[in-house]
Design an enzyme around this catalytic site. Sequence first.
Site, PDB file in Angstrom:
ATOM      1  CB  SER A  85      -0.949   0.015   1.202  1.00  0.00           C
ATOM      2  OG  SER A  85      -2.044  -0.841   0.980  1.00  0.00           O
ATOM      3  CE  LYS A  88      -4.201   1.590  -0.648  1.00  0.00           C
ATOM      4  NZ  LYS A  88      -4.549   0.815   0.541  1.00  0.00           N
ATOM      5  CB  SER A 142      -4.221   1.346   4.231  1.00  0.00           C
ATOM      6  OG  SER A 142      -3.395   1.026   3.134  1.00  0.00           O
ATOM      7  CE  LYS A 265      -1.355   3.962   2.710  1.00  0.00           C
ATOM      8  NZ  LYS A 265      -1.278   2.899   3.755  1.00  0.00           N
TER       9      LYS A 265
END
Length: 321
Positions: A85, A88, A142, A265
Site C-alpha cells: 500500500s 498509494k 489504507s 504510508k
Amino acid sequence: MLRFAMLKKTALTMVAALTAVTVISQWGSFQDKAPRVWAKLSDAVWKNDTPTVGTLQGEAAVLMDERTGQILYGKNEHKRLYPASTTKLLTALIALEKGDPDAIVTVGNEALLRTQGESSAGLYQGQQLTLRDLIAAMMLPSGNDAARTIARYISELETGKQLTMEEGLQTFVDMMNKRAEELGAMESHFVNPHGLHDLDHYTTAGDLALIARKARQNKLLRDIVSESEHTVKSASTTLGPTFVNRNKLLQPASGYYFDGANGMKTGYTSAAGYCLVASANRGSKSYIAVILNSSSSDVWIDATKLLKYGFDRDRAAGYIP
C-alpha cells in the site's frame, strides 16, 4: 513508634516485591511497548564519534534528505520488490495534482470490488465525500476502496467522459506509470492504484523515496499523512466517519512513537512483507526513510534507526535539529 517503623518497612518491602513480580511477569509487554528504547540499545551506536545505522531487518531500505534529495543510506535500494500500500503515495500525488480537493466525489460500484482480507475504509456505493476526505480514507486506514474510487474519478476527470470501473482503473494506471517515469522512478511498474499483490506491480526503495519526496511537496498531502486521525466533515450537523492512521510512528501510545514523525504510508501483503515510507522533521532538517519487506515489529524499528541516523549525523556536524 518502633512498631510503626517496622510495619512501614514491611509494607515498603512488600510493595517492592510486588513491583518486582509485576515487572518480571509483564516483561514481554514492556519490551513491546518500548521498542525505541530497545532500538537504542541495539547495534545502532556511535563509533569513533560517527553515528551508524546498525542492522536493518528490511530487505531494502533508503534514507533520503528531503530538502536535497541526497541518499544518505541505501540497502538494496535498486532491488525490485513489491510495495504493497505504499503504492498509494503515487495515487494520492496524482489525485491532488489533477483534482480539486474540495470537489464532491460519489462512490461508484468500485466500492463493491473487494478482495477478502484487504484493507478498507468502509465506503459504500452512492456515498459522497470530498476528494480531500477520500485521500484521507486511502492514506490513513489504507482503504483500497478509496483508492479505486479516486482512480476512477480522476480518470473520468482527465478524459472528460464516464468510464466503466475497469476503464477507469486502467486509465489511472497508465497515468501512474507515466508520472513515475517523469519523477525518475525508472525501476518501477504499477498495475493498480492500491498495491494489492501482482507479479507485475513492483518498485524499489530508491524509486519510492523519489515519489515520496515529490509527494511531500504538496502541502495538503503533507497535512493529511501527518494526522493521527481524520474525521469527515459532513454538510449536515452530524460528523462523518473518523479514519485512524496506521502509522505507529505518529501514535504516542503505540510504543513506536518517533519524535518529529510526520508521515507517510504503511503497507503490507504476504508477498511484500511489511513496508513503510516514513518521514520526520526536526528544526530545519527533514528526512524520508523507506523500508521494504520487513516484519510487523521490525519495520518500525528499522525506520526509527534510519531517521535517528539522519538526525544524529546533523548533531555530529554541529546542528541541533
